[in-house]
Scaffold this active site. Structure first.
Site, PDB file in Angstrom:
ATOM      1  N   LYS A  17     -68.501 -11.066  65.614  1.00 38.06           N
ATOM      2  CA  LYS A  17     -68.408  -9.790  64.883  1.00 38.06           C
ATOM      3  C   LYS A  17     -67.272  -9.827  63.862  1.00 38.06           C
ATOM      4  O   LYS A  17     -67.461  -9.477  62.703  1.00 38.06           O
ATOM      5  CB  LYS A  17     -68.188  -8.618  65.866  1.00 38.06           C
ATOM      6  CG  LYS A  17     -69.302  -8.439  66.878  1.00 38.06           C
ATOM      7  CD  LYS A  17     -69.063  -7.252  67.803  1.00 38.06           C
ATOM      8  CE  LYS A  17     -67.816  -7.370  68.648  1.00 38.06           C
ATOM      9  NZ  LYS A  17     -67.841  -8.476  69.640  1.00 38.06           N
ATOM     10  N   ARG A  92     -68.593   1.285  72.088  1.00 38.34           N
ATOM     11  CA  ARG A  92     -68.792   0.365  73.208  1.00 38.34           C
ATOM     12  C   ARG A  92     -69.377   1.071  74.422  1.00 38.34           C
ATOM     13  O   ARG A  92     -69.625   0.433  75.440  1.00 38.34           O
ATOM     14  CB  ARG A  92     -67.462  -0.261  73.600  1.00 38.34           C
ATOM     15  CG  ARG A  92     -67.196  -1.591  72.916  1.00 38.34           C
ATOM     16  CD  ARG A  92     -65.809  -2.012  73.330  1.00 38.34           C
ATOM     17  NE  ARG A  92     -65.564  -3.402  73.419  1.00 38.34           N
ATOM     18  CZ  ARG A  92     -64.971  -4.125  72.480  1.00 38.34           C
ATOM     19  NH1 ARG A  92     -64.691  -3.610  71.310  1.00 38.34           N
ATOM     20  NH2 ARG A  92     -64.688  -5.379  72.704  1.00 38.34           N
ATOM     21  N   ARG A 131     -61.128 -19.778  70.825  1.00 33.65           N
ATOM     22  CA  ARG A 131     -60.721 -18.904  69.710  1.00 33.65           C
ATOM     23  C   ARG A 131     -59.205 -18.932  69.502  1.00 33.65           C
ATOM     24  O   ARG A 131     -58.438 -18.866  70.454  1.00 33.65           O
ATOM     25  CB  ARG A 131     -61.173 -17.464  69.989  1.00 33.65           C
ATOM     26  CG  ARG A 131     -60.622 -16.468  68.966  1.00 33.65           C
ATOM     27  CD  ARG A 131     -61.419 -15.214  68.873  1.00 33.65           C
ATOM     28  NE  ARG A 131     -61.291 -14.364  70.038  1.00 33.65           N
ATOM     29  CZ  ARG A 131     -61.918 -13.182  70.154  1.00 33.65           C
ATOM     30  NH1 ARG A 131     -62.709 -12.758  69.184  1.00 33.65           N
ATOM     31  NH2 ARG A 131     -61.768 -12.467  71.235  1.00 33.65           N
ATOM     32  N   ARG A 164     -55.308 -15.270  72.081  1.00 32.91           N
ATOM     33  CA  ARG A 164     -55.152 -13.901  72.587  1.00 32.91           C
ATOM     34  C   ARG A 164     -54.971 -13.913  74.100  1.00 32.91           C
ATOM     35  O   ARG A 164     -55.578 -14.717  74.791  1.00 32.91           O
ATOM     36  CB  ARG A 164     -56.400 -13.083  72.233  1.00 32.91           C
ATOM     37  CG  ARG A 164     -56.265 -12.355  70.903  1.00 32.91           C
ATOM     38  CD  ARG A 164     -57.541 -11.740  70.437  1.00 32.91           C
ATOM     39  NE  ARG A 164     -58.241 -10.931  71.437  1.00 32.91           N
ATOM     40  CZ  ARG A 164     -59.357 -10.241  71.174  1.00 32.91           C
ATOM     41  NH1 ARG A 164     -59.869 -10.277  69.959  1.00 32.91           N
ATOM     42  NH2 ARG A 164     -59.954  -9.540  72.093  1.00 32.91           N
ATOM     43  N   ARG A 175     -64.645  -9.182  80.804  1.00 35.90           N
ATOM     44  CA  ARG A 175     -65.096  -8.553  79.551  1.00 35.90           C
ATOM     45  C   ARG A 175     -66.602  -8.679  79.389  1.00 35.90           C
ATOM     46  O   ARG A 175     -67.263  -7.766  78.899  1.00 35.90           O
ATOM     47  CB  ARG A 175     -64.361  -9.179  78.356  1.00 35.90           C
ATOM     48  CG  ARG A 175     -62.903  -8.700  78.254  1.00 35.90           C
ATOM     49  CD  ARG A 175     -62.047  -9.652  77.462  1.00 35.90           C
ATOM     50  NE  ARG A 175     -62.408  -9.704  76.055  1.00 35.90           N
ATOM     51  CZ  ARG A 175     -62.153 -10.751  75.264  1.00 35.90           C
ATOM     52  NH1 ARG A 175     -61.555 -11.822  75.754  1.00 35.90           N
ATOM     53  NH2 ARG A 175     -62.481 -10.696  74.003  1.00 35.90           N
TER      54      ARG A 175
HETATM   55  P1  ADP Z   1     -63.667  -8.863  70.992  1.00 42.46           P
HETATM   56  O1  ADP Z   1     -63.327  -9.208  69.567  1.00 42.46           O
HETATM   57  O2  ADP Z   1     -63.415 -10.000  71.885  1.00 42.46           O
HETATM   58  O3  ADP Z   1     -65.031  -8.236  71.101  1.00 42.46           O
HETATM   59  P2  ADP Z   1     -61.921  -6.573  70.711  1.00 42.46           P
HETATM   60  O4  ADP Z   1     -60.819  -7.151  69.928  1.00 42.46           O
HETATM   61  O5  ADP Z   1     -62.936  -5.771  69.994  1.00 42.46           O
HETATM   62  O6  ADP Z   1     -62.623  -7.758  71.509  1.00 42.46           O
HETATM   63  O7  ADP Z   1     -61.344  -5.680  71.878  1.00 42.46           O
HETATM   64  C1  ADP Z   1     -60.299  -6.125  72.716  1.00 42.46           C
HETATM   65  C2  ADP Z   1     -60.054  -5.099  73.815  1.00 42.46           C
HETATM   66  O8  ADP Z   1     -59.689  -3.846  73.234  1.00 42.46           O
HETATM   67  C3  ADP Z   1     -61.263  -4.781  74.688  1.00 42.46           C
HETATM   68  O9  ADP Z   1     -61.413  -5.683  75.765  1.00 42.46           O
HETATM   69  C4  ADP Z   1     -60.930  -3.361  75.162  1.00 42.46           C
HETATM   70  O10 ADP Z   1     -59.979  -3.379  76.213  1.00 42.46           O
HETATM   71  C5  ADP Z   1     -60.269  -2.749  73.943  1.00 42.46           C
HETATM   72  N1  ADP Z   1     -61.229  -2.050  73.058  1.00 42.46           N
HETATM   73  C6  ADP Z   1     -61.554  -2.380  71.778  1.00 42.46           C
HETATM   74  N2  ADP Z   1     -62.452  -1.534  71.268  1.00 42.46           N
HETATM   75  C7  ADP Z   1     -62.722  -0.623  72.250  1.00 42.46           C
HETATM   76  C8  ADP Z   1     -63.581   0.502  72.350  1.00 42.46           C
HETATM   77  N3  ADP Z   1     -64.385   0.892  71.333  1.00 42.46           N
HETATM   78  N4  ADP Z   1     -63.585   1.192  73.525  1.00 42.46           N
HETATM   79  C9  ADP Z   1     -62.799   0.834  74.547  1.00 42.46           C
HETATM   80  N5  ADP Z   1     -61.986  -0.214  74.528  1.00 42.46           N
HETATM   81  C10 ADP Z   1     -61.925  -0.950  73.388  1.00 42.46           C
HETATM   82  P1  ADP Z   2     -65.946 -11.295  68.044  1.00 42.57           P
HETATM   83  O1  ADP Z   2     -65.219 -10.530  66.957  1.00 42.57           O
HETATM   84  O2  ADP Z   2     -67.381 -10.898  68.181  1.00 42.57           O
HETATM   85  O3  ADP Z   2     -65.214 -11.254  69.354  1.00 42.57           O
HETATM   86  P2  ADP Z   2     -65.121 -13.698  66.564  1.00 42.57           P
HETATM   87  O4  ADP Z   2     -65.603 -13.436  65.185  1.00 42.57           O
HETATM   88  O5  ADP Z   2     -63.674 -13.564  66.837  1.00 42.57           O
HETATM   89  O6  ADP Z   2     -65.988 -12.832  67.625  1.00 42.57           O
HETATM   90  O7  ADP Z   2     -65.609 -15.177  66.962  1.00 42.57           O
HETATM   91  C1  ADP Z   2     -65.289 -15.742  68.236  1.00 42.57           C
HETATM   92  C2  ADP Z   2     -64.944 -17.227  68.054  1.00 42.57           C
HETATM   93  O8  ADP Z   2     -66.117 -17.961  67.681  1.00 42.57           O
HETATM   94  C3  ADP Z   2     -63.933 -17.504  66.957  1.00 42.57           C
HETATM   95  O9  ADP Z   2     -63.117 -18.569  67.405  1.00 42.57           O
HETATM   96  C4  ADP Z   2     -64.774 -17.901  65.736  1.00 42.57           C
HETATM   97  O10 ADP Z   2     -64.075 -18.827  64.903  1.00 42.57           O
HETATM   98  C5  ADP Z   2     -65.977 -18.562  66.387  1.00 42.57           C
HETATM   99  N1  ADP Z   2     -67.245 -18.307  65.694  1.00 42.57           N
HETATM  100  C6  ADP Z   2     -67.639 -17.159  65.072  1.00 42.57           C
HETATM  101  N2  ADP Z   2     -68.893 -17.277  64.573  1.00 42.57           N
HETATM  102  C7  ADP Z   2     -69.324 -18.521  64.912  1.00 42.57           C
HETATM  103  C8  ADP Z   2     -70.562 -19.247  64.693  1.00 42.57           C
HETATM  104  N3  ADP Z   2     -71.605 -18.687  64.052  1.00 42.57           N
HETATM  105  N4  ADP Z   2     -70.643 -20.491  65.199  1.00 42.57           N
HETATM  106  C9  ADP Z   2     -69.610 -21.049  65.872  1.00 42.57           C
HETATM  107  N5  ADP Z   2     -68.422 -20.433  66.109  1.00 42.57           N
HETATM  108  C10 ADP Z   2     -68.278 -19.170  65.630  1.00 42.57           C
END
Ligand code: ADP
Ligand code: ADP
Length: 225
Positions: A17, A92, A131, A164, A175
């Site tokens: 994302k 979420r 990541r 992270r 998660r």
């Molecule tokens: P990822 O990129 O791995 O999907 P995020 O960076 O979006 O994770 O979120 C990290 C953490 O922040 C989540 O595990 C949760 O604890 C909190 N968080 C983020 N967005 C939300 C939301 N919309 N509602 C509740 N908790 C959230």
């Molecule tokens: P999210 O925001 O959904 O948690 P991220 O964009 O942070 O996910 O991506 C998670 C990890 O996967 C990062 O280390 C990123 O560099 C890698 N990544 C993202 N898109 C791809 C893809 N299409 N193929 C392989 N690795 C990817």
């Protein structure tokens, strides 16, 4: 109702994302609204919200809806969001989606599309385990799939790369469970409303990006006819 690009990125943690958001905000000149980034900034600042949110985030649980809803309603009401926005990591839960719908309706606006980036659990674990993020600009990398040119250093701003706190095996498993339980039902929620577009997150970053852009181009054409 307006035809603004009020967009949602939905998908499991690690689906890509943030990676896609970085490209889409450039393409469409939209503000990038990431609740994860907003919460991490609040934790770093040590604000009241940050202090409350930290324990949930460290455990891999969702921060309570009331805190997040207040944050997002305020954010989308800001002037830079008036022509559209890209939500990354929100909603979420179903109550968060309902609150968004209600807030937008109050502004005579609506969600244009929800972009669901799908990825299976095994791949999620590989993505999150490798990541890395830079400390300065939050630029994302992957040790295996998208490594920086120089180990441990951001290509874009030269700052240090870190992992992270919640990208460790035990918290990753939690998660994922939370995603399946609380967030995945949003796919049906938006599908029922005719707003869902699905993308195969296992493709390369560029392929996923191309697919999303094509879908958004179609959406805009449909809107203009
Ligand atoms: P990822 O990129 O791995 O999907 P995020 O960076 O979006 O994770 O979120 C990290 C953490 O922040 C989540 O595990 C949760 O604890 C909190 N968080 C983020 N967005 C939300 C939301 N919309 N509602 C509740 N908790 C959230
Ligand atoms: P999210 O925001 O959904 O948690 P991220 O964009 O942070 O996910 O991506 C998670 C990890 O996967 C990062 O280390 C990123 O560099 C890698 N990544 C993202 N898109 C791809 C893809 N299409 N193929 C392989 N690795 C990817």
């Amino acid at each position: 109702m307006s035809t603004q690009l009020n967009l949602i990125l939905l998908g499991p943690p690690g689906a890509g994302k943030g990676t896609q958001a970085a490209r889409l905000v450039e393409d469409f000149n939209l503000p990038w609204v990431s609740t994860g980034d907003m919460l991490r900034a609040a934790v770093t600042e040590g604000s009241e919200l940050g202090i409350k949110a930290k324990e949930y985030m460290d455990a891999g649980n969702l921060v309570p809806d009331d805190l997040i809803v207040a944050l997002i309603v305020e954010r989308i009401g800001e002037p830079d969001c008036s022509d559209g926005f890209l939500l990354d990591g929100y909603p979420r839960t179903i109550p968060q989606a309902d609150a968004l719908e209600q807030a937008l309706r109050g502004l005579d606006r609506s969600v244009a599309a929800t972009l669901l980036v799908e990825l299976d659990d095994e791949e999620v674990v590989r993505r999150l385990s490798g990541r890395r993020m830079c400390v300065k600009g939050g630029h994302g990398y992957h040790l295996e799939f998208d490594p920086p040119k120089h180990e441990g250093i951001c290509d874009q701003d030269g700052s240090r790369l870190i992992q992270r706190d919640d990208d460790v095996p035990e918290v990753i498993r939690r998660r994922l469970a939370v995603y399946h339980e609380q967030t995945e039902p949003l796919a049906a929620y938006y599908e029922d409303r005719g707003m869902l577009k699905r993308f195969d997150g296992s493709r390369t970053q560029t392929e996923v990006h191309d697919h999303i852009r094509a879908a958004l181009a179609t959406l805009r054409l449909e809107d203009s006819v």
